[in-house]
Motif scaffolding. Structure first.
Motif, PDB file in Angstrom:
ATOM      1  N   THR A  85       0.850  -1.194   0.000  1.00  0.00           N
ATOM      2  CA  THR A  85       0.000   0.000   0.000  1.00  0.00           C
ATOM      3  C   THR A  85       0.885   1.244   0.000  1.00  0.00           C
ATOM      4  O   THR A  85       1.985   1.243   0.573  1.00  0.00           O
ATOM      5  CB  THR A  85      -0.927   0.048   1.222  1.00  0.00           C
ATOM      6  OG1 THR A  85      -0.137   0.227   2.414  1.00  0.00           O
ATOM      7  CG2 THR A  85      -1.751  -1.227   1.321  1.00  0.00           C
ATOM      8  N   THR A 148       0.072  -0.637  -4.923  1.00  0.00           N
ATOM      9  CA  THR A 148      -1.119  -1.162  -5.598  1.00  0.00           C
ATOM     10  C   THR A 148      -2.289  -0.185  -5.548  1.00  0.00           C
ATOM     11  O   THR A 148      -3.362  -0.492  -6.058  1.00  0.00           O
ATOM     12  CB  THR A 148      -1.546  -2.488  -4.949  1.00  0.00           C
ATOM     13  OG1 THR A 148      -1.753  -2.281  -3.539  1.00  0.00           O
ATOM     14  CG2 THR A 148      -0.485  -3.556  -5.152  1.00  0.00           C
ATOM     15  N   ASP A 149      -2.104   0.976  -4.959  1.00  0.00           N
ATOM     16  CA  ASP A 149      -3.173   1.962  -4.839  1.00  0.00           C
ATOM     17  C   ASP A 149      -3.577   2.496  -6.213  1.00  0.00           C
ATOM     18  O   ASP A 149      -2.725   2.688  -7.093  1.00  0.00           O
ATOM     19  CB  ASP A 149      -2.727   3.142  -3.979  1.00  0.00           C
ATOM     20  CG  ASP A 149      -2.554   2.768  -2.521  1.00  0.00           C
ATOM     21  OD1 ASP A 149      -2.027   1.678  -2.244  1.00  0.00           O
ATOM     22  OD2 ASP A 149      -2.949   3.575  -1.664  1.00  0.00           O
ATOM     23  N   ARG A 150      -4.852   2.747  -6.378  1.00  0.00           N
ATOM     24  CA  ARG A 150      -5.338   3.375  -7.609  1.00  0.00           C
ATOM     25  C   ARG A 150      -5.114   4.872  -7.542  1.00  0.00           C
ATOM     26  O   ARG A 150      -5.327   5.508  -6.508  1.00  0.00           O
ATOM     27  CB  ARG A 150      -6.828   3.089  -7.802  1.00  0.00           C
ATOM     28  CG  ARG A 150      -7.172   1.638  -8.060  1.00  0.00           C
ATOM     29  CD  ARG A 150      -8.659   1.479  -8.324  1.00  0.00           C
ATOM     30  NE  ARG A 150      -9.060   2.170  -9.548  1.00  0.00           N
ATOM     31  CZ  ARG A 150     -10.330   2.357  -9.927  1.00  0.00           C
ATOM     32  NH1 ARG A 150     -11.325   1.904  -9.162  1.00  0.00           N
ATOM     33  NH2 ARG A 150     -10.609   2.981 -11.062  1.00  0.00           N
ATOM     34  N   MET A 151      -4.674   5.446  -8.665  1.00  0.00           N
ATOM     35  CA  MET A 151      -4.472   6.888  -8.733  1.00  0.00           C
ATOM     36  C   MET A 151      -4.450   7.325 -10.189  1.00  0.00           C
ATOM     37  O   MET A 151      -4.293   6.500 -11.098  1.00  0.00           O
ATOM     38  CB  MET A 151      -3.165   7.297  -8.034  1.00  0.00           C
ATOM     39  CG  MET A 151      -1.900   6.744  -8.690  1.00  0.00           C
ATOM     40  SD  MET A 151      -0.392   7.106  -7.749  1.00  0.00           S
ATOM     41  CE  MET A 151      -0.535   5.893  -6.430  1.00  0.00           C
ATOM     42  N   ASP A 152      -4.623   8.602 -10.401  1.00  0.00           N
ATOM     43  CA  ASP A 152      -4.574   9.166 -11.747  1.00  0.00           C
ATOM     44  C   ASP A 152      -3.221   8.864 -12.393  1.00  0.00           C
ATOM     45  O   ASP A 152      -2.180   8.974 -11.752  1.00  0.00           O
ATOM     46  CB  ASP A 152      -4.799  10.679 -11.660  1.00  0.00           C
ATOM     47  CG  ASP A 152      -4.727  11.354 -13.005  1.00  0.00           C
ATOM     48  OD1 ASP A 152      -5.724  11.348 -13.728  1.00  0.00           O
ATOM     49  OD2 ASP A 152      -3.636  11.884 -13.325  1.00  0.00           O
ATOM     50  N   LYS A 153      -3.255   8.482 -13.666  1.00  0.00           N
ATOM     51  CA  LYS A 153      -2.043   8.085 -14.373  1.00  0.00           C
ATOM     52  C   LYS A 153      -1.023   9.214 -14.445  1.00  0.00           C
ATOM     53  O   LYS A 153       0.183   9.000 -14.229  1.00  0.00           O
ATOM     54  CB  LYS A 153      -2.393   7.605 -15.783  1.00  0.00           C
ATOM     55  CG  LYS A 153      -1.202   7.093 -16.583  1.00  0.00           C
ATOM     56  CD  LYS A 153      -1.649   6.583 -17.940  1.00  0.00           C
ATOM     57  CE  LYS A 153      -0.459   6.081 -18.748  1.00  0.00           C
ATOM     58  NZ  LYS A 153      -0.887   5.595 -20.095  1.00  0.00           N
ATOM     59  N   ARG A 156       0.513   9.813 -11.060  1.00  0.00           N
ATOM     60  CA  ARG A 156       1.475   8.766 -10.721  1.00  0.00           C
ATOM     61  C   ARG A 156       2.862   9.101 -11.273  1.00  0.00           C
ATOM     62  O   ARG A 156       3.873   8.859 -10.615  1.00  0.00           O
ATOM     63  CB  ARG A 156       0.997   7.419 -11.274  1.00  0.00           C
ATOM     64  CG  ARG A 156       1.941   6.256 -10.962  1.00  0.00           C
ATOM     65  CD  ARG A 156       1.411   4.946 -11.530  1.00  0.00           C
ATOM     66  NE  ARG A 156       0.283   4.427 -10.774  1.00  0.00           N
ATOM     67  CZ  ARG A 156       0.390   3.649  -9.702  1.00  0.00           C
ATOM     68  NH1 ARG A 156       1.592   3.289  -9.262  1.00  0.00           N
ATOM     69  NH2 ARG A 156      -0.680   3.217  -9.077  1.00  0.00           N
ATOM     70  N   GLY A 201      -5.664   9.068  -3.611  1.00  0.00           N
ATOM     71  CA  GLY A 201      -6.707   8.122  -3.962  1.00  0.00           C
ATOM     72  C   GLY A 201      -7.897   8.767  -4.633  1.00  0.00           C
ATOM     73  O   GLY A 201      -8.568   8.140  -5.472  1.00  0.00           O
ATOM     74  N   HIS A 204      -8.243   9.653  -9.042  1.00  0.00           N
ATOM     75  CA  HIS A 204      -8.729   8.878 -10.191  1.00  0.00           C
ATOM     76  C   HIS A 204     -10.247   8.966 -10.353  1.00  0.00           C
ATOM     77  O   HIS A 204     -10.802   8.459 -11.334  1.00  0.00           O
ATOM     78  CB  HIS A 204      -8.313   7.411 -10.047  1.00  0.00           C
ATOM     79  CG  HIS A 204      -9.121   6.651  -9.042  1.00  0.00           C
ATOM     80  ND1 HIS A 204      -8.867   6.712  -7.699  1.00  0.00           N
ATOM     81  CD2 HIS A 204     -10.183   5.816  -9.189  1.00  0.00           C
ATOM     82  CE1 HIS A 204      -9.717   5.948  -7.048  1.00  0.00           C
ATOM     83  NE2 HIS A 204     -10.538   5.394  -7.926  1.00  0.00           N
ATOM     84  N   ARG A 209     -10.908  14.567 -11.550  1.00  0.00           N
ATOM     85  CA  ARG A 209      -9.788  14.525 -12.491  1.00  0.00           C
ATOM     86  C   ARG A 209      -9.430  15.914 -13.010  1.00  0.00           C
ATOM     87  O   ARG A 209      -8.258  16.199 -13.271  1.00  0.00           O
ATOM     88  CB  ARG A 209     -10.124  13.594 -13.648  1.00  0.00           C
ATOM     89  CG  ARG A 209     -10.012  12.116 -13.261  1.00  0.00           C
ATOM     90  CD  ARG A 209     -10.424  11.186 -14.370  1.00  0.00           C
ATOM     91  NE  ARG A 209     -10.338   9.788 -13.949  1.00  0.00           N
ATOM     92  CZ  ARG A 209     -10.883   8.797 -14.597  1.00  0.00           C
ATOM     93  NH1 ARG A 209     -11.562   9.019 -15.726  1.00  0.00           N
ATOM     94  NH2 ARG A 209     -10.766   7.559 -14.137  1.00  0.00           N
TER      95      ARG A 209
END
Length: 224
Positions: A85, A148-153, A156, A201, A204, A209
């Motif tokens: 994480t 593994t966290d989701r985030m805006d590309k 990142r 977090g 995304h 956005r």
């Protein structure tokens, strides 16, 4: 693997001796009052030999930056290998920095006024400090890439440098932290990292956005 020669081992030993001696004298006498001649005398070598390894006191500080960076990287290996994480990885890396820097806290307090000057080559933002700065950003790149966290590309891609800037804020707080074993700095990390992770977090989510893009545009503009 090529084994180091006796001469190379001796050279590395001398370099280490000079750096250790310089840091001790900087801490005892102050950066301005410590000369290369004093460092050489304390280390038991000639002044010419000291200058052979380090052209100036500034070069000694850069060597300290590089060594501190290497220690931090080594201290981060376990957390980066075991945690997935963003919160755990970032917390572990920041705590590792405080832990490996603890022996130099008193020195950092006295030295900070030099590093804080924007035009000083010893500033962490200077061109001279670029190697250690890039090595530090590389650690935060590992923090992000292994998460593994989701985030805006797009976020990142920019996040490693932004997290490094966050770490500079932690360093500033640490320099002024006189609590036992820098307990307040550890609390700052524990309180700040979850907030940063929550904001990352949210990046995304469709409704946010646009805000993320505006923020990144501001970062790009300030960088130029």
């Amino acid at each position: 693997m090529v084994e180091p020669t006796q001469r190379n081992r001796g050279s590395e030993s001398t370099r280490k001796l000079i750096v250790e001696t310089a840091l001790r004298l900087f801490q005892e006498r102050g950066y301005e009052a410590t000369t290369m001649r004093a460092i050489a005398a304390e280390a038991g070598i000639s002044v010419g030999n000291a200058y052979y390894y380090f052209a100036s006191k500034e070069a000694l500080i850069q060597a300290y930056y590089d060594r501190a960076q290497e220690k931090h990287e080594a201290a981060c290996q376990e957390v980066l290998a075991g945690e997935r994480t963003l919160e755990a990885r970032l917390t572990g890396v920041l705590r590792a920095w405080v832990r490996v820097s603890e022996p130099y806290h008193e020195f950092a307090v006295k030295f900070f006024k030099h590093a804080a000057e924007p035009s000083n080559p010893l500033s962490p933002f200077s061109a001279d400090s670029s190697p250690s700065r890039e090595a530090s950003i590389a650690i935060y790149r590992k923090v992000v890439e292994g998460s593994t966290d989701r985030m805006d590309k797009e976020l990142r891609a920019e996040l490693p440098e932004l997290l490094w800037l966050l770490s500079m804020g932690v360093v500033l707080f640490w320099v002024h932290d006189n609590s036992p074993e820098c307990a307040r700095t550890y609390r700052l990390i524990e309180r700040t990292v979850p907030l940063v992770v929550r904001l990352v977090g949210l990046s995304h989510l469709p409704g946010l956005r646009g805000v993320t893009r505006d923020f990144l545009a501001a970062v790009h503009e300030l960088r130029t």
